[in-house]
Write an enzyme that holds these catalytic residues in place. Structure first.
Site, PDB file in Angstrom:
ATOM      1  N   CYS A  96       0.829  -1.193   0.000  1.00 15.58           N
ATOM      2  CA  CYS A  96       0.000   0.000   0.000  1.00 15.58           C
ATOM      3  C   CYS A  96       0.879   1.264   0.000  1.00 15.58           C
ATOM      4  O   CYS A  96       1.515   1.557  -0.991  1.00 15.58           O
ATOM      5  CB  CYS A  96      -0.995  -0.017   1.155  1.00 15.58           C
ATOM      6  SG  CYS A  96      -2.394   1.118   0.937  1.00 15.58           S
ATOM      7  N   HIS A 180      -3.543  -5.312   1.198  1.00 21.56           N
ATOM      8  CA  HIS A 180      -2.946  -5.656   2.488  1.00 21.56           C
ATOM      9  C   HIS A 180      -3.087  -7.154   2.759  1.00 21.56           C
ATOM     10  O   HIS A 180      -4.139  -7.607   3.231  1.00 21.56           O
ATOM     11  CB  HIS A 180      -3.642  -4.889   3.618  1.00 21.56           C
ATOM     12  CG  HIS A 180      -3.305  -3.441   3.678  1.00 21.56           C
ATOM     13  ND1 HIS A 180      -2.410  -2.931   4.590  1.00 21.56           N
ATOM     14  CD2 HIS A 180      -3.736  -2.391   2.938  1.00 21.56           C
ATOM     15  CE1 HIS A 180      -2.316  -1.621   4.413  1.00 21.56           C
ATOM     16  NE2 HIS A 180      -3.106  -1.269   3.413  1.00 21.56           N
ATOM     17  N   GLU A 182      -1.972  -8.823   5.182  1.00 21.56           N
ATOM     18  CA  GLU A 182      -2.150  -9.052   6.620  1.00 21.56           C
ATOM     19  C   GLU A 182      -3.564  -8.770   7.101  1.00 21.56           C
ATOM     20  O   GLU A 182      -3.925  -9.171   8.225  1.00 21.56           O
ATOM     21  CB  GLU A 182      -1.143  -8.193   7.411  1.00 21.56           C
ATOM     22  CG  GLU A 182      -1.528  -6.743   7.640  1.00 21.56           C
ATOM     23  CD  GLU A 182      -1.358  -5.805   6.442  1.00 21.56           C
ATOM     24  OE1 GLU A 182      -1.514  -4.581   6.627  1.00 21.56           O
ATOM     25  OE2 GLU A 182      -1.072  -6.321   5.333  1.00 21.56           O
TER      26      GLU A 182
END
Length: 204
Positions: A96, A180, A182
């Protein structure tokens, strides 16, 4: 275990008279479960030339959070991390803001974009298809486009509106993605493979 340095967001907490580096705790588990040793780095040490040399990293991860220019010391540290990765030809993954920073470092720019905050969208491109990517999450209000892309970066995937979602460096083992990994409730197998590939130096 290979040591992966991770940049952190930098926030001023006025009511406590503190400035904090912060990192989503999910990154530690993601990297450790994939066989890497995650080491968050401190933005206040930006400019300390021996800092990264003492840590002796095997790879760099530039995480999300903070628009470029909001946290100058973070920007400086990430530029230092990229200098170090370039000098030592280390693998680097930008996530990002991390991809945006990679593009900025290499001379590219950003534009404001709508429809990319707290949503999901499809990826387009041969690389996305080959790596089994279809839908990804999205949490950004600035974007890299064909007009603002740094010359040394190659486009791997785009969204339907043409916003660039993944890039790689033309000669260095550096990769940037705008989603993302995660933040997925269950980490995608293709994201696991992506991280393992870049940090095991198998990425081309």
């Amino acid at each position: 275990m290979k040591k992966i340095l991770i940049s952190q967001r930098r926030d001023a907490i006025v009511e406590r008279d503190e400035t904090r580096d912060a990192l989503d705790v999910r990154w530690a588990k993601v990297l450790f479960d994939l066989g890497f040793l995650p080491i968050p780095v401190c933005s206040e040490l930006a400019g300390e030339r021996s800092y990264l040399e003492q840590l002796r990293p095997d790879g760099i991860l530039l995480s999300g959070g903070n628009d470029i220019g909001q946290a100058p010391k973070r920007d400086a540290l990430e530029s230092q991390l990229l200098d170090y990765a370039k000098l030592n030809k280390l693998p680097m993954l930008g996530v990002c803001r991390g991809m945006q920073m990679l593009n900025h470092y290499l001379g590219g720019g950003l534009v404001e974009v709508g429809g990319h905050v707290a949503t999901r969208h499809l990826l387009k491109g041969d690389w996305a298809s080959a790596n089994c990517y279809s839908e990804v999450n999205s949490y950004h209000n600035q974007a890299v486009t064909e007009k603002t892309l740094a010359h040394s970066l190659e486009v791997l995937a785009t969204a339907a509106d043409g916003v660039i979602e993944a890039v790689k460096h033309s000669t260095l083992p550096w990769l940037g993605v705008m989603w993302h990994p995660e933040r997925e409730p269950m980490m995608l197998e293709q994201d696991k493979q992506l991280i393992q590939t870049i940090f095991k130096r198998e990425f081309r």
